[in-house]
Design an enzyme around this catalytic site. Structure first.
Site, short mmCIF file in Angstrom:
data_model
loop_
_atom_site.label_atom_id
_atom_site.label_comp_id
_atom_site.label_asym_id
_atom_site.label_seq_id
_atom_site.Cartn_x
_atom_site.Cartn_y
_atom_site.Cartn_z
CB CYS A 40 -10.03 -3.66 3.83
SG CYS A 40 -10.72 -3.38 2.19
CE LYS A 89 -7.34 -7.20 0.03
NZ LYS A 89 -7.26 -5.78 -0.30
#
Length: 457
Positions: A260, A204
């Protein structure tokens, strides 16, 4: 399958709704009673295209519930997703306090074997941390496993990204546990990769950091193009057609924002330094991104004649960090508006969705009902977010209502020659600034619709 999702933010809410739409019984839990009350009344806490309709359908069909009762939801569930916030600390590290609270709640409710899934974006080692928290706080000697299943959602297309992901990553301690998640995701018929927990956690962060690096690289190239007389849109198009590079996340603009990329790049840098690696490439990515809005702000000042902007009105088009969302986290509009106000300018702003969220930050600026209300009487029009409705503005109408024909385009949504021919001075990113063509009064032509630009992040 009975599922509990802890957290009703972007990740938790979308995850829970999509799993219910696939036929599972899902309870989404949040400790904020006001948010749960709103969801039970059909009021969404976030804006995401298609979300409200999907929630309504699955609530009506009895597959989706919202609750503040964590213990009841965990007790009933076979799989528990932890999808809570993981905000950054000042030093770039990740605050895992919400994850820890969720894990403690799960531990107290454990009544039978369950798979606990970390869906939140968390640094390497969090799986072990969650396991230890549950072991320490459980009331019964009940077995469980902890799995990493990172999300790869883009705000504005989160439902599509959940239903049609590029890949599904499952980090599990063994294949038996992984098969429980494979069963859950099987209806999507998408590529799946099974790894150990630590590798899934790294996938990720590494993915987001790489995409952030592509964006910063494109912006660094754009800065050279401005000085060299090249056109960055042509340069990145030529680069992107190379199959080894690809066009995605290669458009120049004001840099990446949102919840993010800024957080994840800083967290990965902090993790690397914790393990003794300085990661100079990622440092440069972050520094380039932080510099990009400052360069654009200097461009605004140069076009308007200096740092004293008293008596001038600037219209700002786009407030959210990207189109199709109302998210203001790390939005470049915040930097632009803060500077304009500090320098004495009057600011008028418009965004199709994010005005109310912006009003809590800037309650005293003027908000228009559309782009033309913002442009009326303005000395400059600044494009910050590339909403589709901004791409086909009527330049003849703009010319008739603006105090000065000046456009500063932070997302390169217009063709420079088209804007110039319509009598505007036009500044963009990574392209030569063009002075306007002098036109007789009333001779401004409407601009042709422009090709949609690659979305920013």
């Amino acid at each position: 399958m009975n599922i509990c999702v802890i957290g009703t933010g972007y990740v938790g809410l979308v995850t829970g709704v999509v799993f219910s739409d696939l036929g599972n019984d899902v309870v989404c839990v949040d400790k904020l009673s006001a948010k749960i009350d709103g969801l039970n009344k059909g009021v969404m806490p976030i804006y995401e295209p298609g979300l409200e309709e999907m929630v309504a359908r699955n609530v009506a069909d009895g597959r989706l519930q919202f609750s503040t009762d964590l213990e009841a939801a965990v007790t009933k569930a076979e799989v528990v997703f932890i999808a809570v916030g993981t905000p950054p600390r000042e030093d770039g590290s990740t605050d895992l306090s919400y994850v820890e609270d969720a894990a403690k709640g799960v531990a107290r409710a454990l009544n039978s074997y369950k798979v606990i899934v970390n869906k939140s974006t968390v640094p390497v080692g969090t799986g072990d941390f969650v396991r230890q928290v549950i072991m320490t706080n459980r009331r019964r000697a009940v077995d469980f496993d902890v799995v990493s299943n990172p999300e790869f959602l883009r705000e504005g297309s989160a439902i599509t990204d959940t239903l049609v992901p590029d890949r599904i990553v499952i980090g599990a301690p063994n294949r038996v546990v992984a098969m429980r998640l494979l069963e859950l995701y099987a209806p999507l018929e998408r590529p799946m990769i099974i790894t150990d927990v630590a590798s899934a956690e790294m996938i990720k962060y590494a993915s987001n950091a790489f995409l952030a690096t592509k964006i910063s690289f494109a912006n660094a190239v754009a800065n050279i193009c401005e000085e060299a007389g090249a056109d960055v849109t042509q340069v990145v198009k030529g680069m992107g057609l190379d199959s080894r590079i690809g066009a995605a996340f290669l458009s120049a603009g004001l840099g990446y924002g949102g919840s993010c990329f800024p957080k994840d790049t800083r967290s990965l840098l902090h993790t690397a330094q914790t393990f003794g690696y300085d990661f100079p490439l990622l440092k440069a990515t972050i520094e380039t991104n932080e510099e990009q809005p400052r360069r654009f702000i200097r461009k605004i000042h140069d076009a308007l004649g200096g740092d004293d902007l008293k008596g001038l009105t600037v219209g700002v088009l786009g407030l959210a960090f990207k189109p199709n969302t109302d998210d203001m986290r790390e939005a470049k509009s915040l930097d632009v508006i803060t500077d304009l106000l500090a320098c004495g300018a009057t600011v008028k702003a418009y965004d199709p969705i994010a005005i109310e969220n912006t009003r809590s930050v800037f309650p005293h600026i003027t908000y228009g009902a559309n782009a033309y209300e913002v442009a009326a009487g303005a000395d400059a029009l600044v494009v910050v977010t590339e909403w589709n409705e901004f791409k086909t503005l009527n330049f003849e109408r703009l010319a008739s209502i603006m105090n000065r024909r000046l456009i500063l385009d932070g997302r390169n949504i217009y063709d420079p020659e088209t804007v110039r021919r319509n009598g505007f001075e036009y500044h963009s990113i990574g392209r030569v600034t063009l002075a306007p063509v002098t036109l007789p009064s009333g001779a401004v032509k409407a601009a042709a619709p422009q090709k949609e630009a690659v979305p920013s992040v």
